[in-house]
Write an enzyme that holds these catalytic residues in place. Structure first.
Site, PDB file in Angstrom:
ATOM      1  N   LYS A 182       0.685  -1.438   0.402  1.00  0.00           N
ATOM      2  CA  LYS A 182       0.383  -0.268  -0.193  1.00  0.00           C
ATOM      3  C   LYS A 182       0.972   0.828   0.177  1.00  0.00           C
ATOM      4  O   LYS A 182       1.506   1.712   0.837  1.00  0.00           O
ATOM      5  CB  LYS A 182      -1.133   0.073   1.046  1.00  0.00           C
ATOM      6  CG  LYS A 182      -1.894   1.361   1.145  1.00  0.00           C
ATOM      7  CD  LYS A 182      -2.363   1.509   2.573  1.00  0.00           C
ATOM      8  CE  LYS A 182      -1.718   2.574   3.210  1.00  0.00           C
ATOM      9  NZ  LYS A 182      -2.624   4.029   2.547  1.00  0.00           N
ATOM     10  N   GLY A 234       7.068   4.388   8.441  1.00  0.00           N
ATOM     11  CA  GLY A 234       5.803   5.133   9.192  1.00  0.00           C
ATOM     12  C   GLY A 234       5.854   5.593   9.792  1.00  0.00           C
ATOM     13  O   GLY A 234       7.626   5.676  10.509  1.00  0.00           O
ATOM     14  N   SER A 235       5.294   5.894  11.040  1.00  0.00           N
ATOM     15  CA  SER A 235       5.684   7.025  12.254  1.00  0.00           C
ATOM     16  C   SER A 235       5.867   5.931  13.037  1.00  0.00           C
ATOM     17  O   SER A 235       4.857   5.028  13.068  1.00  0.00           O
ATOM     18  CB  SER A 235       4.216   7.897  12.392  1.00  0.00           C
ATOM     19  OG  SER A 235       3.425   7.181  11.843  1.00  0.00           O
ATOM     20  N   THR A 236       6.553   6.856  14.171  1.00  0.00           N
ATOM     21  CA  THR A 236       6.691   5.661  15.517  1.00  0.00           C
ATOM     22  C   THR A 236       5.043   5.164  15.803  1.00  0.00           C
ATOM     23  O   THR A 236       5.036   4.365  16.277  1.00  0.00           O
ATOM     24  CB  THR A 236       7.761   7.002  16.479  1.00  0.00           C
ATOM     25  OG1 THR A 236       8.780   6.489  15.729  1.00  0.00           O
ATOM     26  CG2 THR A 236       7.111   6.136  17.712  1.00  0.00           C
ATOM     27  N   GLY A 239       3.716   3.019  14.221  1.00  0.00           N
ATOM     28  CA  GLY A 239       4.652   1.334  14.369  1.00  0.00           C
ATOM     29  C   GLY A 239       4.097   0.719  15.327  1.00  0.00           C
ATOM     30  O   GLY A 239       3.955   0.006  14.800  1.00  0.00           O
ATOM     31  N   GLU A 256      10.267   0.424  10.097  1.00  0.00           N
ATOM     32  CA  GLU A 256      11.497   1.478  10.079  1.00  0.00           C
ATOM     33  C   GLU A 256      10.583   3.057   9.712  1.00  0.00           C
ATOM     34  O   GLU A 256       9.556   2.938   9.702  1.00  0.00           O
ATOM     35  CB  GLU A 256      12.147   1.841   8.031  1.00  0.00           C
ATOM     36  CG  GLU A 256      12.656   0.485   7.899  1.00  0.00           C
ATOM     37  CD  GLU A 256      14.326   0.348   8.495  1.00  0.00           C
ATOM     38  OE1 GLU A 256      14.174   1.532   9.147  1.00  0.00           O
ATOM     39  OE2 GLU A 256      14.927  -0.599   8.067  1.00  0.00           O
ATOM     40  N   CYS A 290      12.954  10.966   6.961  1.00  0.00           N
ATOM     41  CA  CYS A 290      12.968  10.655   8.444  1.00  0.00           C
ATOM     42  C   CYS A 290      14.540  10.307   9.267  1.00  0.00           C
ATOM     43  O   CYS A 290      14.350  11.253  10.232  1.00  0.00           O
ATOM     44  CB  CYS A 290      13.011   8.630   8.194  1.00  0.00           C
ATOM     45  SG  CYS A 290      13.835   8.451   6.890  1.00  0.00           S
ATOM     46  N   GLU A 387       9.585  15.079  15.698  1.00  0.00           N
ATOM     47  CA  GLU A 387      10.153  14.849  14.544  1.00  0.00           C
ATOM     48  C   GLU A 387       9.502  15.941  13.910  1.00  0.00           C
ATOM     49  O   GLU A 387       7.685  16.022  14.105  1.00  0.00           O
ATOM     50  CB  GLU A 387       9.680  14.182  14.436  1.00  0.00           C
ATOM     51  CG  GLU A 387      10.830  13.312  12.700  1.00  0.00           C
ATOM     52  CD  GLU A 387      10.070  12.031  12.291  1.00  0.00           C
ATOM     53  OE1 GLU A 387       8.820  11.175  12.599  1.00  0.00           O
ATOM     54  OE2 GLU A 387      10.953  11.235  11.537  1.00  0.00           O
TER      55      GLU A 387
END
Ligand code: NAP
Ligand code: MG
Length: 479
Positions: A182, A234-236, A239, A256, A290, A387
């Site tokens: 996706k 993607g984002s933490t 994740g 990641e 990132c 971030e």
């Protein structure tokens, strides 16, 4: 304070791309209508609606996973590595042949400058397919066995749409897995063009399936019971949600996630080069990186000088039309991301940091943010901890190498770091002490398919790229 240069516009023609009014899903080798709704993707530099794209429902994701399973069992896992390699080499060559088309489309859908999509994204995408094509028939030397996992469910972000796709698909296919991927909601178009490339390369149906959609589609992929491997970038926060969703299942997972890299400049560094590295570290890809060098740590004795040179250099950055070959900084990818950047920057000011933005004229339509630097930042400030994922740099100072290490490591993330110094011994000792997956020395944001990339702590786990990147897609030596 600086010379103003006049440039004639040098826009790349978009005639090479053929954007269709609407797109379906790529399942089992064909474009099919989705059973769900559709969403629009826009050009963030103009707010022009580019196309309507199908939003894959749970039933569509199920169909894609079934197609991937069939292709895995009947074709792909039975094929020899050298045969699989032929397909990967073919895909790599077509990416090169259609490189300009891919670069223009990436810049239109994402907002990144054409000089980056043309000179960085697309060449590195092709390099990734070439590199993993080379591994396909040599897996017995990988150290991770030769047995694929099965069906990989892959979810990627919008900052490097095609590059993140390549990082996911190339090693998965080389190892004999099939995939359901996706792309991000705001940048689906190059993944759909990649699907056409799979057709052009005669890739067996079902080996690659592209399902467009939003968070719900991603959730359906990662929680599908017949997916053996989940790969997410993607984002933490997302994740962590994915780690919870797959806990207790047999799925192998790689994550990641985000970063807040320290870019450390010592007083013996060649300052003009360091300034170029700082600019590249945070303004490359509008800071939507990132591993962006978003925390600059400057040795106190050269801080004033570095700041003066940095501001002078920032004032020469050209912000604007992503398709103009002179553009250095393009559009922010979405209204939502722009709002986040604005919010955190306003918080930075409210917390007492001093804000300076490059004096550039921003286009009236589209999503834009001037390259910005904050000085007087303390470690407790949110702009130093979180971030921002935009063209915003926070500057802190240090006196000794130990203080630099302590400040650099004082973050929940650990993806990358940069060190600028004339001394090789200092580079080595810093690299050993920095808790970051990648440490660049006297350079920044260098990517090569042979080099593993990944994080410590909240930046995720697993590595992509290089021999290490194969581990995520193989069962291991003992199986
Ligand atoms: P994001 O919001 O986490 O989205 C990433 C992908 O996950 C998108 O395709 C998204 O769909 C999808 N998604 C959202 N919610 C989901 C859920 N609950 N389950 C499954 N999938 C879901 O991240 P982003 O804002 O697009 O990307 C920026 C982040 O990526 C930054 O934090 C950046 O540091 C990180 N990043 C990390 C690396 C690395 O290698 N470590 C590389 C690039 C970027 P939608 O598009 O519809 O939201
Ligand atoms: Mg878009």
């Amino acid at each position: 304070m600086s010379t103003v240069f006049e440039y004639a516009p040098a826009p790349e023609s978009r005639a090479i791309v053929d954007i269709k009014p609407s797109y379906g899903l790529f399942i089992d080798g064909e474009f099919v209508d989705g059973t769900g709704k559709a969403f629009k993707t826009v050009n963030p530099a103009t707010e022009e609606v580019l196309a309507e794209v199908a939003e894959a429902s749970d039933a569509d994701v199920d169909a894609a996973v079934k197609a991937a399973r069939r292709a895995y069992t009947r074709v792909w896992s039975r094929m020899s590595g050298s045969e699989r390699a032929k397909y990967l080499y073919r895909i790599a060559r077509i990416i090169q042949e259609r490189g300009r088309e891919l670069a223009v489309l990436e810049s239109i859908d994402n907002g990144k400058p054409i000089k980056e999509s043309r000179d960085v994204d697309i060449p590195v995408v092709a390099a990734h397919f070439f590199y993993y094509a080379g591994w396909a028939d040599k897996l017995k030397y990988s150290g991770y066995g030769e047995t694929p996992l099965g069906v990989a469910g892959q979810v990627i972000p919008w900052n490097f749409p095609l590059l993140m796709l390549a990082w996911k698909i190339a090693p998965a296919l080389a190892c004999g897995n099939t995939v359901v991927l996706k792309p991000a909601e705001t940048t689906p178009l190059t993944a759909l063009l990649f699907a056409e490339i799979c057709q052009q390369a005669d890739l067996p149906p079902g080996v690659v399936n592209i399902v467009t959609g939003a968070g719900d589609t991603g959730r359906a992929i990662v929680s599908h019971p017949d997916v053996d491997k989940v790969a997410f970038t993607g984002s933490t926060d997302v994740g962590k949600a994915i780690a919870r969703a797959v806990a207790g299942s047999n799925k192998k997972v790689t994550l990641e996630l985000g970063g807040k890299a320290a870019n450390i400049v010592f007083d013996d560094a060649p300052l003009d080069q360091a300034v170029e590295g700082i600019v590249n570290g945070i303004f490359f890809n509008q800071g939507h990186v990132c591993c962006a060098g978003s925390r600059l740590l400057v040795q106190e004795s050269v801080a004033d000088e570095v700041m003066e040179r940095l501001k002078r250099r920032m004032a020469t950055l050209r912000v604007g039309d992503p398709l103009d070959k002179n553009t250095d900084v393009g559009a922010i990818n979405s209204a939502e991301q722009l709002a986040k950047i604005r919010e955190l920057s306003d918080i930075g000011e409210a917390e007492g940091a001093e804000r300076w933005s490059a004096p550039c004229e921003l286009p009236s339509n589209g999503y834009w943010f001037a390259p910005t630097v904050f000085t007087g930042v303390s470690q407790a400030h949110r702009i130093a901890r979180e971030e921002i994922f935009g063209p915003v740099l926070s500057v802190l100072t240090f006196r000794t190498p130990s203080e630099a290490v302590e400040k650099a490591n004082n973050t929940p993330f650990g993806l990358s770091a940069g060190v600028w110094t004339d001394k090789g011994s200092r580079i080595l000792s810093m690299a050993n002490r920095l808790r970051a997956g990648v440490v660049w020395a006297n350079t920044f944001n260098k990517f090569d398919p042979t080099s593993p990339f990944g994080g410590y702590k909240e930046s995720g786990y697993g590595r992509e790229g290089g021999r290490h990147g194969l581990e995520a897609y193989l069962k291991g030596e003992d199986s």
